[in-house]
Design an enzyme around this catalytic site. Structure first.
Site, PDB file in Angstrom:
ATOM      1  N   GLU A 128       0.769  -1.246   0.137  1.00  0.00           N
ATOM      2  CA  GLU A 128      -0.025   0.026   0.119  1.00  0.00           C
ATOM      3  C   GLU A 128       0.907   1.370   0.175  1.00  0.00           C
ATOM      4  O   GLU A 128       2.168   1.085   0.168  1.00  0.00           O
ATOM      5  CB  GLU A 128      -0.845   0.045   1.192  1.00  0.00           C
ATOM      6  CG  GLU A 128      -0.086  -0.192   2.548  1.00  0.00           C
ATOM      7  CD  GLU A 128       0.048   1.014   3.100  1.00  0.00           C
ATOM      8  OE1 GLU A 128      -0.325   2.293   2.620  1.00  0.00           O
ATOM      9  OE2 GLU A 128       0.271   1.009   4.365  1.00  0.00           O
ATOM     10  N   THR A 131       3.483   1.354   2.791  1.00  0.00           N
ATOM     11  CA  THR A 131       4.270   0.205   3.143  1.00  0.00           C
ATOM     12  C   THR A 131       4.214  -0.672   1.914  1.00  0.00           C
ATOM     13  O   THR A 131       3.527  -1.607   1.553  1.00  0.00           O
ATOM     14  CB  THR A 131       3.411  -0.612   4.144  1.00  0.00           C
ATOM     15  OG1 THR A 131       2.931   0.336   5.039  1.00  0.00           O
ATOM     16  CG2 THR A 131       4.157  -1.734   4.942  1.00  0.00           C
ATOM     17  N   ARG A 135      11.670   1.705  -4.617  1.00  0.00           N
ATOM     18  CA  ARG A 135      12.780   1.471  -5.620  1.00  0.00           C
ATOM     19  C   ARG A 135      14.116   2.256  -5.185  1.00  0.00           C
ATOM     20  O   ARG A 135      15.315   1.769  -5.519  1.00  0.00           O
ATOM     21  CB  ARG A 135      12.425   1.893  -7.083  1.00  0.00           C
ATOM     22  CG  ARG A 135      12.056   3.417  -7.361  1.00  0.00           C
ATOM     23  CD  ARG A 135      12.150   3.741  -8.618  1.00  0.00           C
ATOM     24  NE  ARG A 135      10.928   3.198  -9.423  1.00  0.00           N
ATOM     25  CZ  ARG A 135       9.727   3.804  -9.461  1.00  0.00           C
ATOM     26  NH1 ARG A 135       9.799   5.073  -9.188  1.00  0.00           N
ATOM     27  NH2 ARG A 135       8.883   3.188 -10.153  1.00  0.00           N
ATOM     28  N   GLU A 169       6.108  -2.164 -10.900  1.00  0.00           N
ATOM     29  CA  GLU A 169       7.051  -1.306 -11.308  1.00  0.00           C
ATOM     30  C   GLU A 169       8.112  -0.747 -10.611  1.00  0.00           C
ATOM     31  O   GLU A 169       8.418   0.467 -10.252  1.00  0.00           O
ATOM     32  CB  GLU A 169       6.570  -0.058 -12.179  1.00  0.00           C
ATOM     33  CG  GLU A 169       5.474  -0.453 -13.001  1.00  0.00           C
ATOM     34  CD  GLU A 169       4.939   0.674 -13.862  1.00  0.00           C
ATOM     35  OE1 GLU A 169       5.228   1.852 -13.294  1.00  0.00           O
ATOM     36  OE2 GLU A 169       3.977   0.513 -14.839  1.00  0.00           O
ATOM     37  N   ARG A 214      13.167  -4.366 -19.136  1.00  0.00           N
ATOM     38  CA  ARG A 214      12.117  -5.560 -19.477  1.00  0.00           C
ATOM     39  C   ARG A 214      12.808  -6.851 -19.376  1.00  0.00           C
ATOM     40  O   ARG A 214      12.185  -7.644 -18.771  1.00  0.00           O
ATOM     41  CB  ARG A 214      11.253  -5.123 -20.263  1.00  0.00           C
ATOM     42  CG  ARG A 214      11.719  -5.366 -21.834  1.00  0.00           C
ATOM     43  CD  ARG A 214      10.582  -5.098 -22.681  1.00  0.00           C
ATOM     44  NE  ARG A 214      10.254  -3.610 -22.977  1.00  0.00           N
ATOM     45  CZ  ARG A 214      10.912  -2.969 -23.915  1.00  0.00           C
ATOM     46  NH1 ARG A 214      11.901  -3.486 -24.382  1.00  0.00           N
ATOM     47  NH2 ARG A 214      10.921  -1.752 -23.904  1.00  0.00           N
ATOM     48  N   GLU A 269      -1.424  -3.995 -17.235  1.00  0.00           N
ATOM     49  CA  GLU A 269      -1.943  -2.577 -17.425  1.00  0.00           C
ATOM     50  C   GLU A 269      -1.783  -2.518 -18.732  1.00  0.00           C
ATOM     51  O   GLU A 269      -0.676  -2.623 -19.284  1.00  0.00           O
ATOM     52  CB  GLU A 269      -1.204  -1.613 -16.424  1.00  0.00           C
ATOM     53  CG  GLU A 269      -1.421  -1.470 -15.063  1.00  0.00           C
ATOM     54  CD  GLU A 269      -0.736  -0.470 -14.416  1.00  0.00           C
ATOM     55  OE1 GLU A 269      -0.811  -0.273 -13.302  1.00  0.00           O
ATOM     56  OE2 GLU A 269      -0.343   0.582 -15.211  1.00  0.00           O
ATOM     57  N   TYR A 300      -6.348  -0.245 -18.024  1.00  0.00           N
ATOM     58  CA  TYR A 300      -6.216   0.572 -17.064  1.00  0.00           C
ATOM     59  C   TYR A 300      -7.014   1.856 -17.576  1.00  0.00           C
ATOM     60  O   TYR A 300      -6.871   2.239 -18.697  1.00  0.00           O
ATOM     61  CB  TYR A 300      -4.946   1.358 -16.870  1.00  0.00           C
ATOM     62  CG  TYR A 300      -4.414   1.906 -15.664  1.00  0.00           C
ATOM     63  CD1 TYR A 300      -4.184   1.420 -14.532  1.00  0.00           C
ATOM     64  CD2 TYR A 300      -4.245   3.555 -15.853  1.00  0.00           C
ATOM     65  CE1 TYR A 300      -3.828   2.275 -13.298  1.00  0.00           C
ATOM     66  CE2 TYR A 300      -4.172   4.304 -14.589  1.00  0.00           C
ATOM     67  CZ  TYR A 300      -3.866   3.724 -13.557  1.00  0.00           C
ATOM     68  OH  TYR A 300      -3.727   4.396 -12.517  1.00  0.00           O
TER      69      TYR A 300
END
Length: 546
Positions: A128, A131, A135, A169, A214, A269, A300
């Site tokens: 969330e 939490t 990165r 991500e 990727r 997405e 999305y």
């Protein structure tokens, strides 16, 4: 940390071949006969399952950073919202929704039942806003472990849970790929927790963005032992814009890249908003060129917000209004009838990818050796074994200042047992503890050095009143754990699995837990004092691994 991997192997290997419990909503199988496969299937009849999904969450962004605004709205705790929106989702042929942040303490019973009645599965992110793994300052600690396992505890009971995402991500460029070591540790430990608790086998995956990392990221999360690797792969891709095509959007290139991937891959997405928003990529995604490789996708998104991606607007009266994109998307998804393969005739042969090493022009940072499993019991035992510890309820800036001093190589080696180096793959046994507990370890290391080597220091356990002395009292139940961890040095390997659950939420670790705290970490041979937000947080089988 290699020790808990042995435990994970036993737990997960046993669970992969366990007999599944029949669920109300036909479970989705992602593995057959304990052999990896890159497709989803309905368990009862073996028909291939393709995700026709919609992202479903208001006012939320989960992109590997930590927001100062920790608030979020859990859409599956909003019964009125579910009652309003699920019929519209059905009009869009939706069989899956993705929700980015859920409150494990809330009651989701009614919304989950409504989704099940509508034939809709859930893919849930475990973090969330405040939490989750950051990165820029990544760590995998007891607060995060409690949050992630609390979500698992809350949702494993619902038969229409398809899977969990351990991150979204998080690494998005070469210079932050080290964060992936911490996310992969979260994947490993969440899978092991599900097996340890003997829950239904719900898969754990990761969702990546579309950039130059990727391929390496896809390889990294897939490589190594099965108990460490993702069960499915989500790809957030927005390259098909306006009047694009299969080749112009590079969908053909991406499809070729994933043609040999050995777990299910889908678009987590999609839906570029560069006008005109035609949604013609839906025809390609569910067409013959892509269905051999991809298991559908999640558009999305449902709610209209400032980013202008919404299919539906919610007014001040809480009523839903279809936007033009709703009809455009609907006109394509209603025609999507992908042709799949029957599970009985499906013989998966794709193999595990090799771990990236010297890639991204030498800039790949994540080691294949992963951080240790967070173990709150071990952290508590460690503090019991110290003489000099941090005072309770220290402010975040106090914790920061003390780590700045203690972790300075010019001062001494007072952070080794609590340091995590995701690039070299070196982790102190206590590097997964809370900031308060880690600071206690560093205080004690300084104290022991000073009492042994600097008798002129009359008060080596003070730190401007941030520290205090105690009499070490190591409980008998702690001795084996602390011994495995290397005692006070923290250089060992713990082989015992955590015994607690996430249901109770994470423990409060002082005022610093609600603000920025320092995580001492060496990356690329240089000291980086990383600031990370940790909060005290509370912190089904739709997908079955056979």
């Amino acid at each position: 940390m290699k020790g808990f991997t042995t435990v994970s192997k036993a737990l997960v290997a046993t669970a992969l071949c366990a007999t599944a419990v029949v669920a109300d909503l036909d479970p989705i199988v992602i593995k057959a006969s304990c052999v990896k496969g890159s497709k989803f299937f309905y368990k009862s009849n073996g028909t291939e399952f393709f995700i026709k999904g919609v992202a479903y969450q208001e006012d939320f962004s989960s992109n590997g950073t930590v927001s100062g605004d920790k608030k979020y709205k859990d859409p599956l705790a909003d019964v009125d919202g579910c009652t309003r929106d699920i019929p519209l989702l059905q009009q869009l042929q939706t069989n899956t929704i993705r929700v980015y942040a859920l409150d494990p303490a809330a009651d989701h019973t009614k919304c989950m039942q409504m989704l099940q009645d509508a034939g809709i599965y859930l893919v849930a992110d475990l973090g969330e806003p405040a939490t989750s793994i950051n990165r820029n300052d990544p760590e995998w600690n007891t607060d995060l472990y409690d949050r992630y396992t609390a979500v698992v505890d809350a949702f494993q009971q619902y038969s229409n849970v398809l899977g969990f995402f351990a991150g979204n991500e998080v690494s998005n460029s070469a210079n932050n790929t080290v964060a992936s070591a911490f996310v992969k540790a979260a994947v490993r430990d969440t899978k092991a927790y599900i097996a340890q608790k003997k829950y239904r086998q719900i898969g754990v995956g990761y969702a990546t963005n579309d950039d130059d990392t990727r391929t390496e990221l896809a390889n990294y999360f897939n490589c190594g032992p099965a108990e460490d690797a993702i069960d499915f792969w989500g790809y957030n891709v927005y390259s098909w814009c306006g009047k694009s095509s299969y080749t112009e959007s590079k969908y053909d290139v991406r499809t070729k890249e994933f043609s040999t991937y050995n777990v299910p891959a889908f678009f987590a997405e999609y839906g570029c908003i560069t006008p005109p928003r035609l949604f013609t990529e839906v025809d390609a995604l569910f067409g013959k060129d892509m269905t051999e490789v991809w298991s559908g996708g999640i558009v999305y998104m449902y709610f209209q917000e400032a980013n202008n991606y919404g299919l539906v607007s919610i007014g001040s009266d809480e009523k839903a209004t279809k936007r033009p994109d709703f009809s455009t998307y609907s006109s394509h998804i209603v025609k999507a009838e992908p042709t799949g393969v029957d599970s009985a005739s499906y013989s998966p042969s794709n193999s595990v990818r090799a771990c990236p090493s010297d890639s991204l022009n030498g800039d790949w940072q994540a080691n294949s050796t992963l951080p240790p499993t967070p173990n709150k019991e071990l952290c508590t035992c460690m503090v019991q074994n110290l003489t000099c510890i941090a005072n309770d309820d220290l402010e975040a800036d106090v914790i920061q200042d003390n780590f700045d001093y203690l972790c300075d190589p010019g001062v001494g080696d007072y952070c080794g047992g609590v340091t995590a180096n995701g690039t070299l793959g070196n982790y102190g046994a206590y590097s997964m503890c809370s900031s308060q507990e880690r600071l206690s370890w560093s205080f004690n290391a300084f104290y022991l050095n000073q009492t042994a080597n600097n008798p002129g220091n009359n008060n080596p356990c003070d730190f401007k009143k941030a520290a205090k002395k105690q009499t070490p009292k190591l409980a008998d139940s702690c001795k084996a754990l602390v011994s495995q961890a290397g005692g006070l040095q923290g250089t060992g390997t713990v082989t015992s699995a955590p015994t607690g659950t996430g249901s109770g939420g994470s423990s409060h670790t002082g005022k610093g837990a609600a603000g920025s705290v320092t995580v001492p970490r060496f990356e690329l041979g240089m000291l980086q004092l990383a600031v990370y937000v940790t909060v005290a947080g509370l912190v089904g089988g739709g997908m079955i691994l056979l």
